[in-house]
Design a protein around this motif. Sequence first.
Motif, PDB file in Angstrom:
ATOM      1  N   GLU A 209       3.216   5.918  10.773  1.00  0.00           N
ATOM      2  CA  GLU A 209       4.291   6.919  10.839  1.00  0.00           C
ATOM      3  C   GLU A 209       3.979   7.983  11.889  1.00  0.00           C
ATOM      4  OE1 GLU A 209       5.750   6.777   6.143  1.00  0.00           O
ATOM      5  OE2 GLU A 209       4.170   8.145   6.771  1.00  0.00           O
ATOM      6  N   LYS A 320       2.352   1.882  -3.627  1.00  0.00           N
ATOM      7  CA  LYS A 320       3.791   1.858  -3.909  1.00  0.00           C
ATOM      8  C   LYS A 320       4.616   1.502  -2.683  1.00  0.00           C
ATOM      9  CE  LYS A 320       3.294   5.249  -7.623  1.00  0.00           C
ATOM     10  NZ  LYS A 320       3.522   6.650  -8.053  1.00  0.00           N
ATOM     11  N   GLN A 321       4.029   1.684  -1.486  1.00  0.00           N
ATOM     12  CA  GLN A 321       4.802   1.460  -0.258  1.00  0.00           C
ATOM     13  C   GLN A 321       4.392   0.208   0.511  1.00  0.00           C
ATOM     14  OE1 GLN A 321       3.151   4.597  -0.661  1.00  0.00           O
ATOM     15  NE2 GLN A 321       4.967   5.468  -1.639  1.00  0.00           N
ATOM     16  N   ASN A 322       3.092  -0.086   0.578  1.00  0.00           N
ATOM     17  CA  ASN A 322       2.609  -1.109   1.501  1.00  0.00           C
ATOM     18  C   ASN A 322       1.594  -2.044   0.866  1.00  0.00           C
ATOM     19  OD1 ASN A 322       3.801   0.081   4.065  1.00  0.00           O
ATOM     20  ND2 ASN A 322       2.505   1.789   3.428  1.00  0.00           N
ATOM     21  N   SER A 356      -2.296   2.821  -6.936  1.00  0.00           N
ATOM     22  CA  SER A 356      -0.979   3.475  -7.042  1.00  0.00           C
ATOM     23  C   SER A 356      -1.031   4.685  -7.962  1.00  0.00           C
ATOM     24  CB  SER A 356       0.062   2.473  -7.555  1.00  0.00           C
ATOM     25  OG  SER A 356       0.214   1.390  -6.653  1.00  0.00           O
TER      26      SER A 356
END
Length: 361
Positions: A209, A320-322, A356
């Motif tokens: 990001e 939770k994302q990747n 997580s």
Amino acid sequence: MIKKVLRVSKKGVSFNVILNERSQLVLHSIIESYIQSSEPIGSRTLSKSIGLSLSPATIRNIMSDLAELGYLVQNHTSAGRVPTDKAYRFYVNSLPPKSRVPEQIKQKISTVSNEQGTQVEEILAEAVRKLAELTNFASVVTKPKTSVSKLQRIELIRISDDRVLVILVTKAGVVRDKVIFVKESPSQELLNSVTTFMNEKFKNQSMEEIRNEIHQSMVENHDRYNDFLPHAIRLGKKVFEFDQPGEILIDGQMNLLLDSHFNEQSSVRLLIDAFDQKSEIMKILDDSMKQKGVRIFIGNENDFKQLKGCSLITASYRNKQNVLGSIGVVGPTSMDYKMIISMVDYTAKILTKTISEQSYD
């Protein structure tokens, strides 16, 4: 009876072999007996344990057909039969989707998540140690890739006129460092200002990001940083380009070196080479991250020749994302697939839950 089904495709005409129920039962029984005993299986021995009223002669004929089709081999004239990689693939494909992990093993694996606030590398190290201990094979895991790691803080330290030391700490407590080369000669005061700016702006964002934001245009309306914004952009592009290869943790190599399936000197040498060349194992683990669920590589299915005498079972873990990495077990092709598959899958789920819940990367 074994049927051959004609199949026509763009590549030409081929035959798919379909094993009848009796042949499948014999093959399953041979594989499971060999997994338990590591001894070649003979027709007389099998007739006593198979659970069907088949004579040794009938079983011998079925075994001969299976050998002709490449499912069994006979290492010595007087010995029984041994399953091939093709047989193990047939066996694995016919296993039920989910096998239950014994409660006692679940409890041992679950201790990986006991320590609150433990750094992710320590959790991963404990996970491979547990898997190696419980399976008596080798266990491997890849650390989270830098690109998906979230920034905790960064430090820039002037080394010389054209070199700056970058120290980057992720939320998981992983420390990365590298030296970047710069054309200008930034003062430590300027580097401190850029450091403060980056820590304020990018904390809790992933490296990917941050890189994307820098490449698009870093920030707007930060008047107090205008004097050094060009420096910050140039430094930022270099600071957050962490293209170094991923890292891997291995435990239990000695388990394999002492395993009777690898008692030949050539086999031992191949295993030592395999664990020395971590980059090759890393490639397999990286590939396994691209698909959901458990991946199973049996013997000759491994592109890495040093592992062609082994099977590798892997599953990915994530936040939770990747998807962050992959964990697996390396063992002989005659491993207990039902048990090992369920253990690897459960361990990956425990890692996902722990990472997580504790808000790591």
